[in-house]
Motif scaffolding. Structure first.
Motif, PDB file in Angstrom:
ATOM      1  N   VAL A  99       0.840  -1.201   0.000  1.00  0.00           N
ATOM      2  CA  VAL A  99       0.000   0.000   0.000  1.00  0.00           C
ATOM      3  C   VAL A  99       0.874   1.249   0.000  1.00  0.00           C
ATOM      4  O   VAL A  99       0.599   2.221  -0.720  1.00  0.00           O
ATOM      5  CB  VAL A  99      -0.943  -0.009   1.220  1.00  0.00           C
ATOM      6  N   ASP A 100       1.949   1.236   0.789  1.00  0.00           N
ATOM      7  CA  ASP A 100       2.849   2.391   0.840  1.00  0.00           C
ATOM      8  C   ASP A 100       3.512   2.654  -0.515  1.00  0.00           C
ATOM      9  O   ASP A 100       3.706   3.804  -0.912  1.00  0.00           O
ATOM     10  CB  ASP A 100       3.933   2.176   1.899  1.00  0.00           C
ATOM     11  N   ASP A 101       3.882   1.568  -1.223  1.00  0.00           N
ATOM     12  CA  ASP A 101       4.478   1.730  -2.552  1.00  0.00           C
ATOM     13  C   ASP A 101       3.543   2.506  -3.469  1.00  0.00           C
ATOM     14  O   ASP A 101       3.968   3.382  -4.231  1.00  0.00           O
ATOM     15  CB  ASP A 101       4.784   0.364  -3.181  1.00  0.00           C
ATOM     16  N   VAL A 102       2.266   2.156  -3.407  1.00  0.00           N
ATOM     17  CA  VAL A 102       1.279   2.763  -4.306  1.00  0.00           C
ATOM     18  C   VAL A 102       0.971   4.197  -3.904  1.00  0.00           C
ATOM     19  O   VAL A 102       0.954   5.115  -4.741  1.00  0.00           O
ATOM     20  CB  VAL A 102      -0.014   1.919  -4.326  1.00  0.00           C
ATOM     21  N   LEU A 103       0.749   4.433  -2.589  1.00  0.00           N
ATOM     22  CA  LEU A 103       0.312   5.749  -2.134  1.00  0.00           C
ATOM     23  C   LEU A 103       1.433   6.772  -2.132  1.00  0.00           C
ATOM     24  O   LEU A 103       1.194   7.967  -2.355  1.00  0.00           O
ATOM     25  CB  LEU A 103      -0.286   5.643  -0.732  1.00  0.00           C
ATOM     26  N   SER A 104       2.663   6.337  -1.920  1.00  0.00           N
ATOM     27  CA  SER A 104       3.776   7.288  -1.824  1.00  0.00           C
ATOM     28  C   SER A 104       4.575   7.404  -3.116  1.00  0.00           C
ATOM     29  O   SER A 104       5.494   8.211  -3.210  1.00  0.00           O
ATOM     30  CB  SER A 104       4.721   6.882  -0.684  1.00  0.00           C
ATOM     31  N   GLY A 105       4.232   6.613  -4.110  1.00  0.00           N
ATOM     32  CA  GLY A 105       5.030   6.575  -5.332  1.00  0.00           C
ATOM     33  C   GLY A 105       4.789   7.714  -6.285  1.00  0.00           C
ATOM     34  O   GLY A 105       5.557   7.912  -7.230  1.00  0.00           O
TER      35      GLY A 105
END
Length: 424
Positions: A99-105
């Motif tokens: 989820v962090d990869d997607v939201l912070s990318g």
């Protein structure tokens, strides 16, 4: 308010990620359905005594492709340095996006699941291998074919796939092939051509004085069904290659790709049917079927840039090319029972070379480099593998087994048994 806006933006990313992943998976399922199309097409175009064996080949090659691409093929194709010639070697398909990869990318972040990408790519590998199946039909040993499938799907295809879609030197050179006229279709035809040259023609196909003897297929309704299945699956093949549809521009692009894919197939049918009528004085169904497939192959390299009318014209030219190619290959005694080398190879080259006419970012130099590189690698590597298999285990059934049909020799059963005797 700022927290609310951030929450809304995150929700939008969640939704877009889910939509694009779902679209990828559905398109992959459509391409997987093409395996059924190849099975039915090839089963219809071979003689009844060889039907069981060719169906066995098709379901087995799909399973082998899925396994080999999982074990090493996907890693080779997508885990190597950009701009290179020699790929990295490793195994499995890596981790999943968090989820962090997607939201912070940000804009460069992942927008679909890695697992959906693997699934979409693996069915392309199986499609490439399916092309080989029909060209070597009716005289090749089953286990020699399956042994070749291991090498083709685990190494040969992934290497040239790395050069192009994996960011290798052809990608850096500007080679453009939207969904794989060259990367998938020409590659499969190159492997098939190498196999046919090592294998030789079917007994009775060519006479001593140069005559060409037609060997008609057993079930044209089945071949027609297979063509329609492939036509349908091609919407996933080309449409999924847009890779995204969660925004307005991408959704419009997907719609254009679908329309152009359909238009090219229709143009191919009409042109092949008309040319066959003028050339052979008959409306040849097999040429019409191959015309549809030729239209689809030709538009696969660039299904987005052309207008629908231009796509129809491209498909029509491809339909004429495939008819002429099938006739010409027969004259030089290259025996291809289903016309796979013409449909996927000759027309695949045409599809790649026509890209610069509609896509200003593509150049003829880069397209020629791509064709030469992919064809040379796949053909030479395949020729070596076929030759080794011939020396180790033999690749052709005996003359008696070929006469009786490979169904009994290789599978021990017939697809169309006339009767079954039983004792009371």
């Amino acid at each position: 308010m700022e927290e609310l806006l951030l929450s809304t933006a995150d929700d939008v990313k969640h939704l877009a990620y889910a939509i694009d992943t779902f679209y990828f998976l559905i398109c992959g399922a459509l391409v997987m359905w093409m395996a059924a199309g190849f099975s039915m097409l090839e089963a219809g175009l071979v003689r009844s005594k060889n039907t069981t064996e060719i169906l066995t080949k098709n379901i087995s090659l799909f399973a082998i492709a899925c396994t080999m691409y999982l074990l090493c093929g996907y890693y080779i194709m997508y885990s190597s340095a950009e701009g290179g010639i020699f790929p990295s070697f490793g195994g499995l398909i890596g981790g999943e996006n968090s989820v962090d990869d997607v939201l912070s990318g940000g804009e460069d972040g992942p927008y679909y699941s890695m697992r959906s990408d693997y699934f979409f790519q693996v069915v392309f590998v199986a499609t490439c291998m399916s092309i080989v199946s029909g060209a070597v039909a009716e005289r090749m040993k089953l286990w020699a074919f399956l042994a070749f499938a291991v090498v083709m799907t685990g190494l040969i295809y992934p290497v040239s796939g790395y050069w192009t879609w994996g960011g290798g030197f052809l990608s850096e050179a500007g080679f453009s092939d939207f969904a794989g006229s060259g990367i998938v279709h020409m590659a499969g035809a190159a492997a098939a051509l190498a196999g046919v040259l090592v294998l030789g023609a079917r007994k009775g196909k060519y006479g001593k004085d140069g005559q060409i003897n037609a060997i008609p297929g057993a079930n044209l309704p089945l071949a027609t069904l297979g063509t329609f299945i492939l036509w349908m699956g091609w919407f996933g093949f080309n449409g999924g290659s847009e890779l995204k549809m969660s925004d307005i521009d991408s959704a419009n692009n997907v719609a254009q790709v679908f329309v152009n894919t359909n238009a090219a197939a229709a143009g191919g049918v009409i042109a092949a049917l008309v040319l066959a009528r003028l050339w052979f004085k008959k409306a040849d169904l097999t040429m019409a079927l191959n015309g549809a497939l030729a239209g689809l192959v030709s538009i696969t390299a660039e299904p987005l840039a052309p207008t629908a009318l231009t796509a129809t014209i491209i498909g029509a030219i491809a339909g004429c090319i495939v008819v002429a190619s099938i006739v010409m290959l027969d004259k030089v005694k290259i025996d291809d029972p289903v016309g796979a080398i013409s449909v996927h190879g000759v027309v695949g080259i045409f599809g790649v070379m026509v890209v610069p006419f509609t896509n200003s970012d593509a150049t003829f130099g880069a397209q020629i480099l791509g064709i030469i590189s992919i064809f040379a690698w796949v053909f030479i590597a395949s020729l070596i593998v076929w030759t080794i298999l011939k020396a180790i285990m033999g690749i052709r059934v005996t003359e008696e087994e070929e006469y009786e049909g490979v169904d009994i020799a290789e599978c021990g059963m017939e697809a169309y048994p006339e009767f079954v005797a039983s004792k009371k």
